[in-house]
Design an enzyme around this catalytic site. Structure first.
Site, PDB file in Angstrom:
ATOM      1  N   ARG A  57      -4.018  24.692  76.433  1.00  0.00           N
ATOM      2  CA  ARG A  57      -3.868  25.111  77.819  1.00  0.00           C
ATOM      3  C   ARG A  57      -4.225  23.976  78.780  1.00  0.00           C
ATOM      4  O   ARG A  57      -4.914  23.027  78.410  1.00  0.00           O
ATOM      5  CB  ARG A  57      -4.751  26.324  78.108  1.00  0.00           C
ATOM      6  CG  ARG A  57      -4.312  27.608  77.425  1.00  0.00           C
ATOM      7  CD  ARG A  57      -5.255  28.760  77.752  1.00  0.00           C
ATOM      8  NE  ARG A  57      -6.617  28.495  77.286  1.00  0.00           N
ATOM      9  CZ  ARG A  57      -7.609  28.079  78.054  1.00  0.00           C
ATOM     10  NH1 ARG A  57      -7.411  27.851  79.352  1.00  0.00           N
ATOM     11  NH2 ARG A  57      -8.816  27.857  77.547  1.00  0.00           N
ATOM     12  N   LYS A 197      -2.248  33.935  77.906  1.00  0.00           N
ATOM     13  CA  LYS A 197      -3.478  33.926  78.688  1.00  0.00           C
ATOM     14  C   LYS A 197      -3.240  34.218  80.165  1.00  0.00           C
ATOM     15  O   LYS A 197      -4.163  34.630  80.875  1.00  0.00           O
ATOM     16  CB  LYS A 197      -4.194  32.583  78.526  1.00  0.00           C
ATOM     17  CG  LYS A 197      -4.831  32.410  77.148  1.00  0.00           C
ATOM     18  CD  LYS A 197      -5.807  33.548  76.819  1.00  0.00           C
ATOM     19  CE  LYS A 197      -6.529  33.306  75.501  1.00  0.00           C
ATOM     20  NZ  LYS A 197      -7.389  34.461  75.126  1.00  0.00           N
ATOM     21  N   HIS A 216     -12.857  39.052  76.153  1.00  0.00           N
ATOM     22  CA  HIS A 216     -12.287  38.043  75.268  1.00  0.00           C
ATOM     23  C   HIS A 216     -13.007  38.155  73.933  1.00  0.00           C
ATOM     24  O   HIS A 216     -13.996  37.482  73.679  1.00  0.00           O
ATOM     25  CB  HIS A 216     -12.480  36.657  75.892  1.00  0.00           C
ATOM     26  CG  HIS A 216     -11.780  35.566  75.153  1.00  0.00           C
ATOM     27  ND1 HIS A 216     -12.196  34.259  75.180  1.00  0.00           N
ATOM     28  CD2 HIS A 216     -10.666  35.575  74.362  1.00  0.00           C
ATOM     29  CE1 HIS A 216     -11.392  33.514  74.452  1.00  0.00           C
ATOM     30  NE2 HIS A 216     -10.457  34.293  73.940  1.00  0.00           N
ATOM     31  N   SER A 235     -13.229  29.286  70.923  1.00  0.00           N
ATOM     32  CA  SER A 235     -12.402  28.750  69.850  1.00  0.00           C
ATOM     33  C   SER A 235     -13.265  28.024  68.818  1.00  0.00           C
ATOM     34  O   SER A 235     -14.152  27.241  69.160  1.00  0.00           O
ATOM     35  CB  SER A 235     -11.375  27.773  70.433  1.00  0.00           C
ATOM     36  OG  SER A 235     -10.563  27.225  69.435  1.00  0.00           O
ATOM     37  N   THR A 240     -11.677  35.223  65.042  1.00  0.00           N
ATOM     38  CA  THR A 240     -10.528  35.799  64.340  1.00  0.00           C
ATOM     39  C   THR A 240     -10.825  35.985  62.861  1.00  0.00           C
ATOM     40  O   THR A 240     -10.539  37.030  62.271  1.00  0.00           O
ATOM     41  CB  THR A 240      -9.290  34.895  64.521  1.00  0.00           C
ATOM     42  OG1 THR A 240      -8.970  34.830  65.914  1.00  0.00           O
ATOM     43  CG2 THR A 240      -8.095  35.441  63.757  1.00  0.00           C
ATOM     44  N   ASP A 254      -8.287  39.185  69.754  1.00  0.00           N
ATOM     45  CA  ASP A 254      -8.614  38.274  70.865  1.00  0.00           C
ATOM     46  C   ASP A 254      -8.911  38.926  72.210  1.00  0.00           C
ATOM     47  O   ASP A 254      -9.750  38.424  72.941  1.00  0.00           O
ATOM     48  CB  ASP A 254      -7.459  37.289  71.049  1.00  0.00           C
ATOM     49  CG  ASP A 254      -7.839  36.086  71.894  1.00  0.00           C
ATOM     50  OD1 ASP A 254      -8.916  35.499  71.650  1.00  0.00           O
ATOM     51  OD2 ASP A 254      -7.071  35.732  72.793  1.00  0.00           O
TER      52      ASP A 254
END
Length: 522
Positions: A57, A197, A216, A235, A240, A254
């Protein structure tokens, strides 16, 4: 489905009779992407696309439009403002592009709870972006796509670039969100995560207005008792991986909402990191990554055998797989669950200071939620030669629209009302910082998670460590006692004390600056 001459986009003010490929199936989108050279097919049946210059991003290129009805609500200390005139100029550029090119349109939903459902229309230049959107959002039944009237529209046209001097942007890349027009404009970047996002950002504004906490996090629940758990983390912290557990049912990986009726997924797919993914450590994600319908972003592959190389960081460390959530076998296709009994904050602490597991109470919950900590390790990014702290307010700073305290209070209210227990897990290093200590094994972290969600830590005695005041369980089944207390795990306790004070000062400095910026923005 054939291309149609349609007035579908006329409501956006970009002209009628735009040529649109509408709601194409995955197989059709594969054909388009391959025919136009947008992507390659690999041996597993997945589609591999490269995103060029942008492999993640571009948060510095994201702007919210300053508009009378919303301007007073927005957390401007954490968001950039752009004028309606700039938005309209770039919308005109996008309209001109659409008039001269074929585009792809997907009519989709966000939010698995029908009472909260947001109708989203995704307009893309690239066929693989259209498939990405179809994978990540919720696909309506055919009858529901008739006379579809979107609540929000996202236009992602990488070929459209801004002129910073004329358009008020920072660069040629832009992500603009207008609540008045109920639109998102994305240009100058092919990174598909911007699409996903941008709607999460929208929901971070809309959901609290209706009494829902946007989060989130990943979520799953017990197959035996239906007890749900939430996993917050940035991250690389294992959010996950840890929520994809064959012994539990996955709700989502997520983004979720927590309403008075329970929790629900915002999405219909998963966007998993694939760098060094293992069929042993992450079997369900690995299997979902290697099948037809999945999009692999920036994953290297052998040009002859077409075998993907998930260990390669040739293009980026941030390699990704985007697939429908139904590719995970142990998933609840309704995307909903009861109120969570457990909340877990995940941090990959490269300083080796935080304990593998600790219990949070009261104001500790708010403090660590507002800090949203993890750490980068040496070598993962250019210029990073030793561990660096990363703080992201509410584990979601780039996507927050309202002041962070409003989200923290929503969390505390729900935790107190429903008797939810909150834990912090270090999925990073123990026995020393990165380069000296060792990474906590995924097997031990899974054992900790299993003990938490199965209630095996209820009633276990705890001791308080002196630096953060964290409560550390004295015993965790299947986890060596010597790693539970990080100071004991270090060969030199004095060195640990110095490192712990260093990290605590980093936390306090971040929190101080965060508070000062909030007061200044006001």
């Amino acid at each position: 489905m054939q291309i149609v001459e349609t007035q579908l986009l006329d409501r956006l003010g970009i002209g009628s009779n735009v040529k649109v490929w509408l709601d194409l199936s995955p197989a059709e989108l594969y054909e388009h992407a391959l025919r136009h050279g947008e992507a390659n097919l690999v041996s597993s049946g997945a589609l591999v696309a490269e995103t060029g210059q942008h492999t993640g991003r571009s948060p510095k290129d994201k702007f919210l439009v300053g508009e009378p009805d919303t301007e007073g609500d927005i957390w401007w200390a954490g968001n950039q403002r752009i004028s309606p005139d700039s938005f309209n100029r770039l919308l005109d550029k996008m309209g001109d592009f659409c008039a001269g090119h074929e585009v792809y349109v997907q009519n989709l939903y966000a939010c698995a709870d029908p009472a909260r459902r947001l109708k989203v229309q995704i307009i893309t230049e690239l066929a693989w972006h259209s498939l990405f959107a179809q994978n990540l959002f919720i696909r309506p039944e055919l009858a529901e796509r008739t006379n579809f009237k979107p609540d929000f529209t996202v236009m992602s046209l990488p070929s459209v670039r801004a002129d910073p001097a004329a358009d008020g942007t920072r660069s040629e890349t832009f992500v603009l969100l207008s609540f008045a027009k109920r639109m998102v404009l994305i240009g100058g970047t092919s990174y598909a995560g911007e699409i996903k996002k941008s709607i999460f950002t929208v929901l971070n504004y809309l959901m609290p207005k209706s009494g829902v906490m946007p989060m989130h996090c990943s979520a799953n629940y017990s197959k035996a008792t239906s007890d749900a758990a939430l996993f917050f983390g940035l991250s690389g912290t294992g959010k996950t991986t840890l929520s994809s557990d064959s012994t539990r049912t996955l709700v989502g990986d997520d983004e979720h909402g927590w309403s008075d009726g329970g929790i629900f997924n915002f999405e219909g797919g998963c966007y998993a990191k694939t760098i060094r993914i293992s069929p042993v450590a992450e079997p369900e994600i690995y299997a979902a990554t290697n099948r037809f319908g999945t999009i692999l972003e920036n994953v290297a592959f052998d040009p002859d055998t077409r075998l993907p190389d998930f260990d390669s960081d040739e293009k980026t460390e941030n390699t990704r797989a985007a697939y429908p959530i139904t590719f995970i076998p142990s998933v609840d296709v309704t995307g909903r669950a009861e109120h969570p009994t457990e909340v877990l904050f995940l941090s990959a602490d490269a300083f080796g200071v935080l304990p593998p597991v600790s219990r949070l109470e009261g104001e500790q919950i708010k403090y660590f939620f507002l800090c949203g900590y993890t750490a980068k390790v040496a070598g993962t990014e250019r210029g990073v030669t030793e561990p660096e702290p990363t703080f992201s307010t509410c584990f979601a700073a780039p996507f927050l629209v309202l002041p962070p305290d409003s989200y923290a209070e929503l969390l505390l209210d729900r935790v107190r009302r429903h008797g939810t227990t909150v834990w912090m897990l270090n999925t990073g290093w123990i026995g020393g910082a990165y380069g000296v200590g060792q990474r906590i094994s995924i097997a031990h972290t899974r054992a900790i998670v299993r003990a938490i969600v199965e209630g095996k830590l209820d009633g276990v005695t705890r001791h308080t460590e002196p630096v953060f005041g964290l409560q550390i369980p004295d015993v965790v089944p299947e986890v060596p006692r010597k790693i539970l207390d990080p100071r004991v795990a270090w060969p030199d306790p004095d060195a640990y004390d110095l490192q712990a004070e260093k990290l605590r000062s980093m936390f306090d400095e971040y929190y101080r600056i965060f508070r000062e910026q909030g007061a200044a923005a006001g």
